[in-house]
Write a protein that holds these residues in place. Sequence first.
Motif, PDB file in Angstrom:
ATOM      1  N   LYS A 126       0.840  -1.201   0.000  1.00  0.00           N
ATOM      2  CA  LYS A 126       0.000   0.000   0.000  1.00  0.00           C
ATOM      3  C   LYS A 126       0.879   1.257   0.000  1.00  0.00           C
ATOM      4  CE  LYS A 126      -2.305   0.926   3.771  1.00  0.00           C
ATOM      5  NZ  LYS A 126      -3.300   0.896   4.863  1.00  0.00           N
ATOM      6  N   TRP A 127       1.977   1.208   0.748  1.00  0.00           N
ATOM      7  CA  TRP A 127       2.848   2.377   0.879  1.00  0.00           C
ATOM      8  C   TRP A 127       3.682   2.617  -0.375  1.00  0.00           C
ATOM      9  CZ3 TRP A 127       2.635  -1.468   4.701  1.00  0.00           C
ATOM     10  CH2 TRP A 127       1.822  -1.123   5.779  1.00  0.00           C
ATOM     11  N   THR A 128       4.203   1.541  -0.988  1.00  0.00           N
ATOM     12  CA  THR A 128       5.032   1.745  -2.185  1.00  0.00           C
ATOM     13  C   THR A 128       4.195   2.204  -3.369  1.00  0.00           C
ATOM     14  OG1 THR A 128       4.875  -0.596  -2.806  1.00  0.00           O
ATOM     15  CG2 THR A 128       6.788   0.072  -1.487  1.00  0.00           C
ATOM     16  N   LEU A 129       2.962   1.728  -3.466  1.00  0.00           N
ATOM     17  CA  LEU A 129       2.107   2.148  -4.575  1.00  0.00           C
ATOM     18  C   LEU A 129       1.563   3.563  -4.387  1.00  0.00           C
ATOM     19  CD1 LEU A 129       0.172  -1.173  -5.240  1.00  0.00           C
ATOM     20  CD2 LEU A 129       2.019  -0.185  -6.605  1.00  0.00           C
ATOM     21  N   ALA A 130       1.643   4.085  -3.171  1.00  0.00           N
ATOM     22  CA  ALA A 130       1.139   5.434  -2.909  1.00  0.00           C
ATOM     23  C   ALA A 130       2.151   6.523  -3.245  1.00  0.00           C
ATOM     24  CB  ALA A 130       0.723   5.559  -1.440  1.00  0.00           C
ATOM     25  N   SER A 131       3.439   6.182  -3.302  1.00  0.00           N
ATOM     26  CA  SER A 131       4.466   7.208  -3.504  1.00  0.00           C
ATOM     27  C   SER A 131       5.566   6.697  -4.435  1.00  0.00           C
ATOM     28  CB  SER A 131       5.079   7.576  -2.142  1.00  0.00           C
ATOM     29  OG  SER A 131       6.257   8.315  -2.309  1.00  0.00           O
ATOM     30  N   ASP A 132       5.940   7.548  -5.396  1.00  0.00           N
ATOM     31  CA  ASP A 132       7.023   7.184  -6.314  1.00  0.00           C
ATOM     32  C   ASP A 132       8.358   7.067  -5.589  1.00  0.00           C
ATOM     33  OD1 ASP A 132       5.395   7.033  -8.549  1.00  0.00           O
ATOM     34  OD2 ASP A 132       5.684   9.153  -9.066  1.00  0.00           O
TER      35      ASP A 132
END
Length: 183
Positions: free
Chosen positions: A150-156
């Motif tokens: 969830k965290w990696t897909l939220a921020s480049d």
Amino acid sequence: MKKLNTVIFLLIAISFAAIGIMISYMPPEVPTHYNALGEVDSMGSPYTYFIFPAISAVSALILIPVSKACTKPEEQKTIQYVTVFTVLLFAVLGIFFSYRALVFNPASVSPETRNNVFKLTFIILGLLFVFIGNRMPKVRKNPAIGVRTKWTLASDTVWQKSNHFAAIGCVVCGFLMIICSAL
């Protein structure tokens, strides 16, 4: 893309053909399973060795459409190379085990031949980890490849840092597997 698919299906065909040729020279009952020490613990039909190219074919039939569904070329290429490694792993293992069954003599099983399968398997898996580790930092944020949380897909930024860190771990583990297997 078509060249890699051709290579994949050529490897599968070679695997089926090589195992089929070796099976034609095998006795009706051969070793079909080895325990952790490399000792034969099950005997059966030589046709069970067709499981290796069958797993290769199923893997290819699953992974090739997945690669075609990817929109970015680097994702497609990464999945195709993973498919090639998977098919190669099962082709080599199938041919290796078929050859061992072909020349099987219960009186001559030595510890050196017992360890060969583990060396071979872990060297190929180590190469796969090194390859995946080298590809991970190059892949942009996507829903198919990489460290997907969830965290990696939220921020480049989180995506790049997480995949870079995971790539280092993959490469290090891959080289360690290769070195430890060779020793």
